[in-house]
Design an enzyme around this catalytic site. Structure first.
Site, PDB file in Angstrom:
ATOM      1  N   GLU A 166       0.770  -1.345  -0.016  1.00 27.67           N
ATOM      2  CA  GLU A 166       0.087  -0.064   0.063  1.00 27.67           C
ATOM      3  C   GLU A 166       0.808   1.141  -0.057  1.00 27.67           C
ATOM      4  O   GLU A 166       0.314   2.402   0.255  1.00 27.67           O
ATOM      5  CB  GLU A 166      -0.961  -0.037   1.063  1.00 27.67           C
ATOM      6  CG  GLU A 166      -2.350  -0.363   0.874  1.00 27.67           C
ATOM      7  CD  GLU A 166      -2.619  -1.884   0.707  1.00 27.67           C
ATOM      8  OE1 GLU A 166      -1.486  -2.730   1.052  1.00 27.67           O
ATOM      9  OE2 GLU A 166      -3.740  -2.276   0.433  1.00 27.67           O
ATOM     10  N   TYR A 219       3.477   2.118   2.130  1.00 32.60           N
ATOM     11  CA  TYR A 219       3.806   2.442   3.322  1.00 32.60           C
ATOM     12  C   TYR A 219       5.443   2.143   3.374  1.00 32.60           C
ATOM     13  O   TYR A 219       6.077   1.609   2.350  1.00 32.60           O
ATOM     14  CB  TYR A 219       3.375   1.923   4.516  1.00 32.60           C
ATOM     15  CG  TYR A 219       1.703   2.143   4.648  1.00 32.60           C
ATOM     16  CD1 TYR A 219       1.446   3.271   4.934  1.00 32.60           C
ATOM     17  CD2 TYR A 219       0.607   1.091   4.314  1.00 32.60           C
ATOM     18  CE1 TYR A 219       0.129   3.764   5.139  1.00 32.60           C
ATOM     19  CE2 TYR A 219      -0.462   1.584   4.597  1.00 32.60           C
ATOM     20  CZ  TYR A 219      -0.912   2.947   5.050  1.00 32.60           C
ATOM     21  OH  TYR A 219      -2.031   3.202   5.304  1.00 32.60           O
ATOM     22  N   ARG A 231       2.513  -8.890   4.463  1.00 28.72           N
ATOM     23  CA  ARG A 231       1.748  -8.400   3.417  1.00 28.72           C
ATOM     24  C   ARG A 231       2.601  -7.550   2.354  1.00 28.72           C
ATOM     25  O   ARG A 231       2.946  -6.830   2.582  1.00 28.72           O
ATOM     26  CB  ARG A 231       0.782  -7.349   4.106  1.00 28.72           C
ATOM     27  CG  ARG A 231      -0.389  -6.937   3.086  1.00 28.72           C
ATOM     28  CD  ARG A 231      -1.655  -6.681   3.576  1.00 28.72           C
ATOM     29  NE  ARG A 231      -2.761  -6.300   2.637  1.00 28.72           N
ATOM     30  CZ  ARG A 231      -3.882  -5.491   2.913  1.00 28.72           C
ATOM     31  NH1 ARG A 231      -4.000  -4.896   4.135  1.00 28.72           N
ATOM     32  NH2 ARG A 231      -4.568  -5.385   1.948  1.00 28.72           N
ATOM     33  N   HIS A 272      -1.553   4.074  -1.759  1.00 32.95           N
ATOM     34  CA  HIS A 272      -2.766   4.868  -1.537  1.00 32.95           C
ATOM     35  C   HIS A 272      -2.625   6.153  -2.588  1.00 32.95           C
ATOM     36  O   HIS A 272      -3.954   6.601  -2.845  1.00 32.95           O
ATOM     37  CB  HIS A 272      -2.600   5.333  -0.104  1.00 32.95           C
ATOM     38  CG  HIS A 272      -3.095   4.340   0.826  1.00 32.95           C
ATOM     39  ND1 HIS A 272      -4.226   3.528   0.608  1.00 32.95           N
ATOM     40  CD2 HIS A 272      -2.352   3.895   1.881  1.00 32.95           C
ATOM     41  CE1 HIS A 272      -4.177   2.749   1.833  1.00 32.95           C
ATOM     42  NE2 HIS A 272      -3.325   3.027   2.639  1.00 32.95           N
ATOM     43  N   GLN A 329     -18.823   4.299   2.604  1.00 25.37           N
ATOM     44  CA  GLN A 329     -19.046   5.505   3.065  1.00 25.37           C
ATOM     45  C   GLN A 329     -19.179   5.546   4.435  1.00 25.37           C
ATOM     46  O   GLN A 329     -18.985   6.543   5.136  1.00 25.37           O
ATOM     47  CB  GLN A 329     -20.829   5.413   2.682  1.00 25.37           C
ATOM     48  CG  GLN A 329     -21.073   6.254   1.484  1.00 25.37           C
ATOM     49  CD  GLN A 329     -22.449   6.337   1.038  1.00 25.37           C
ATOM     50  OE1 GLN A 329     -23.033   5.376   0.159  1.00 25.37           O
ATOM     51  NE2 GLN A 329     -23.339   7.073   1.625  1.00 25.37           N
TER      52      GLN A 329
HETATM   53 FE1  SF4 Z   1     -17.834   0.080   4.231  1.00 28.35          FE
HETATM   54 FE2  SF4 Z   1     -20.349  -1.120   4.882  1.00 28.35          FE
HETATM   55 FE3  SF4 Z   1     -19.880   0.264   2.693  1.00 28.35          FE
HETATM   56 FE4  SF4 Z   1     -18.867  -2.151   2.992  1.00 28.35          FE
HETATM   57  S1  SF4 Z   1     -20.894  -1.771   2.977  1.00 28.35           S
HETATM   58  S2  SF4 Z   1     -17.887  -0.279   2.113  1.00 28.35           S
HETATM   59  S3  SF4 Z   1     -17.990  -2.072   5.027  1.00 28.35           S
HETATM   60  S4  SF4 Z   1     -20.033   1.189   4.721  1.00 28.35           S
END
Ligand code: SF4
Ligand code: NAP
Length: 677
Positions: A171, A173, A221, A259, A346
């Site tokens: 990612e 880092y 990872r 990122h 979201q």
């Molecule tokens: Fe995030 Fe939930 Fe949307 Fe999946 S469904 S991307 S865990 S907010």
């Protein structure tokens, strides 16, 4: 193709040996930043969060990243594990997880040039495009001390009761910064040849193994596809994988994309399983278990990747926010009861980026486990829910689960409300899973469904309580010519009721305006194939090229249809979109030639098109179709009629407040209302 034998999942559920451990299945809950550590009662919240996911039977849980030293913290509040006393405070989390039969590994993450702090460090002092702080170049002594810091951090984790660590080498880092020429321009023993660039991660793994002994689990990872110019080619990645195995790692997890990459890696535009071949390349190089990750969100997809031999294990992070009991339900033959992550970002990433603790759009309990109850209602009530969209379905499901007698009325002959429109946008057909989940749960918990019945006040007598979740209707601006035949609402376009012509004006550049514009220039099927996705974003479908890129991710792929999107505000169109997904949508539209114009004044619509004023000057935009994405109005007629009759009513979702209504608020309000009944 995904495995259609939805109920077997034999490979996913079979044990696998990793180092000195026999794991109970092949599923890892991947590392997530939760920000729970910064909350009041943080320990109790973290225990509840992780224990719930261990009860859901993931074989290994990986924590959010802990920095091994002061320079590696992600931001000034970022967690560290360089102090043994502080590390010991984490013991109750480990014990709670282990009591439920899972292993727990602490992720060791040095943020390198991504650290949002003064004094961040890197192999070479090149500022990251996503960070305003310029890193200091590490000296040879810094590098050797940092290797020692990783070993000490692992020992601290071991003393605190962790079963192992995941060393974060992807990612973009610090460790990843050493492995590629893009960020490592050193001319000493730590830069130049691949051998030298790989020395830092190899020495870290070796030091951790030496310090922690043979039984301590080490997951490394590895970056399986950097997705940046100057990233590693597949042969270098395979060579690094072999060295990491030889240095003592037990498992190779895979990370996809830095990122700062301009290719989406985990959000909904990425098709499910898009990165499996990148894991397969690594699996071909080593004999320790290799883990596939990113955009794997159903047991069927996991099983398909495992049974085809592309990987030995699967790591899923967000799917465990959406449903902590993912594995348990699959094992019990209840895969259709899994609440599926729709990759919207979201309430997980976007919350983290705005300094809020993690949660989940489809599961508001995530990150708030201590606030919700499972005990049945002391006084079951007779409840009517009017509206079968996200808010109504969430209310009905939760209320029935807690023992209330629930009847749900929906005027349409199908459930879903606005979800049926949202799902038409490219990649958002993941909402079908949300609909499947809530429909199944309502049936399971005995909700009486009255579909195709537009409830009136007379239907709602005899209920103890009525919940109005009647949602929204598209806003129709007051504009001369608004009833012209070339005008359609977003609902008419997304539902297929109206077809758009070759030149389209989208009025409104909010979330729906952007989704509609993308729908108009791509169509939903196009972005669902992994090959088309790779082609669109310049990704090598074989993941062999340097950084796995064969083209410019932002190269234009013009659409046959000409689309112009307008807004009255003078701010940048799309500025209010989600932090972690808005850039993808804005770039996708730009690539497809959509023009976005802000600061316009709407004048009128006629046969010539849409007349506007820009900087006070009149202009006309010719259009075959003008699509209204101009917000919504609450649908409250029934609520007002009931209130007039004195029926106890609660309004939620769009019916309560149409502004900024989305599925996140709708589901959250529904579940919380039912909890409080
Ligand atoms: Fe995030 Fe939930 Fe949307 Fe999946 S469904 S991307 S865990 S907010
Ligand atoms: P929104 O984001 O508030 O956008 C509404 C748009 O309509 C704005 O561009 C606004 O811009 C315009 N508008 C408002 N009143 C108007 C009027 N009377 N005449 C002309 N234009 C008017 O709402 P939405 O697009 O309807 O989306 C609803 C919710 O769902 C939002 O919370 C949104 O964030 C969410 N959502 C998000 C996404 C996503 O992030 N991809 C996708 C879909 C929905 P001006 O006033 O400047 O013209």
């Amino acid at each position: 193709m995904e495995n259609t034998q939805r109920e077997s999942f034999g490979t996913m559920l079979s044990p696998i040996r990793a180092g000195g451990h026999m794991l109970r299945n092949r599923v890892i809950m991947g590392s997530m930043h939760t920000r729970l550590e910064t909350e009041p009662d943080s320990l109790a919240k973290q225990i509840a969060f992780y224990a719930e996911r261990a009860r859901g039977e993931a074989a290994i849980l990986v924590t959010g990243g802990f920095s091994p030293n002061a320079e590696g913290i992600f931001d000034p509040e970022g967690p560290r594990i360089d102090d043994p006393d502080q590390a010991r405070h984490l013991r109750p989390i480990c014990e709670a997880v282990q009591a439920e039969g899972s292993l727990i590994c602490a992720q060791l993450l040095h943020a390198g040039r991504y650290a949002k702090i003064e004094g961040c460090v890197a192999p070479t002092p090149i500022r990251a495009p996503i960070n305003r702080f310029v890193p200091r170049e590490m000296t040879d002594a810094d590098i050797r001390r940092t290797i020692e810091d990783f070993a000490k951090a692992a020992a601290n984790a071991q003393a605190a009761g962790f079963d192992g660590v995941e060393i974060m080498g992807s990612e973009g880092y610090l460790i990843n910064e050493f492995t590629v020429t893009h960020t490592n321009k050193r001319e000493d023993d730590w830069g130049g040849s691949a051998e030298n660039r790989h020395r830092f991660p190899v020495e870290i793994v070796r030091a951790v193994r030496e310090r922690c002994g043979p039984d301590f689990l080490i997951i490394y990872r590895i970056s399986a596809a950097d997705l940046i110019e100057g990233g590693a080619p597949a042969d270098e990645i395979a060579a690094l994988a072999r060295k990491i195995e030889a240095a003592g790692a037990d498992i190779l997890n895979t990370g996809i994309g830095w990122h700062e990459a301009r290719v989406p890696t985990i959000a909904y535009p990425v098709p499910r399983g898009a990165w499996r071949k990148a894991a397969a390349n690594i699996k071909a190089a080593v004999s320790i278990p290799v883990v596939a990750s990113n955009r794997i969100n159903t047991p069927a997809m996991a099983e398909d990747i495992l049974s085809s031999g592309d990987a030995d294990m699967i790591s899923m992070a967000r799917p465990f926010l959406a449903d902590p009991h993912f594995v348990k339900k699959a094992r019990e033959g209840r895969a259709d009861e899994i609440n599926t992550c729709i990759a919207c970002n979201q309430a997980c990433l976007d919350f983290i980026f705005s300094d809020r603790p993690v949660s989940c759009l489809v599961n508001p309990r995530a990150g708030h486990e201590t606030e919700f109850r499972d005990t049945p209602a002391a006084q079951p009530r007779k409840l009517a829910v009017v509206g079968g969209g996200a808010a109504g379905m969430a209310t009905a499901t939760e209320a029935a689960r807690l023992g209330h007698d629930v009847t749900l009325f929906e005027a349409q002959d199908k459930l879903g409300g606005q979800l049926n429109l949202a799902r038409a946008a490219p990649g958002k057909d993941e909402f079908d899973e949300t609909l499947r989940y809530y429909t199944g749960q309502m049936i399971k918990h005995g909700v009486k469904l009255r579909l195709g019945q537009r409830a009136d006040a007379g239907d709602l007598t005899g209920f103890d309580h009525v919940v109005i979740a009647t949602g929204v209707t598209p806003r129709i601006p007051d504009l001369p010519g608004i009833d012209h035949p070339k005008v359609a609402t977003y609902a008419e376009i997304l539902s297929g009721e109206s077809m758009a012509g070759d030149t389209v004006v989208v009025m409104g550049a909010g979330g729906i305006g952007h989704d509609v514009a993308e729908f108009l220039v791509t169509g939903s099927a196009e972005v669902r194939s992994a090959d088309t996705f790779c082609e669109t974003w310049g990704v090598d479908p074989e993941f062999a090229a340097s950084g796995a890129l064969v083209g410019d991710p932002l190269a234009s792929t013009p659409s046959r249809r000409k689309v112009v999107m307008l807004q009255r505000k003078t701010s940048k169109p799309g500025a209010g979109l989600g932090v972690s997904t808005g850039w993808i949508l804005r770039n996708a539209l730009r690539k497809h030639g959509v023009e976005a114009i802000g600061g316009v004044v709407y004048d009128r619509i006629d046969d010539a098109g849409l007349h506007i004023l820009v900087d006070g000057k009149p202009e006309v935009i010719a259009a075959d179709t003008i699509v209204l994405c101009t917000g919504q109005e609450p649908e409250r007629a029934l609520a007002e009629a009931l209130a007039a009759r004195g029926v106890p009513v609660t309004m939620i979702g769009g019916a309560k407040e149409a502004a900024e209504l989305d599925a996140l608020r709708a589901i959250d309000e529904g579940v919380r209302l039912a909890q409080g009944l």
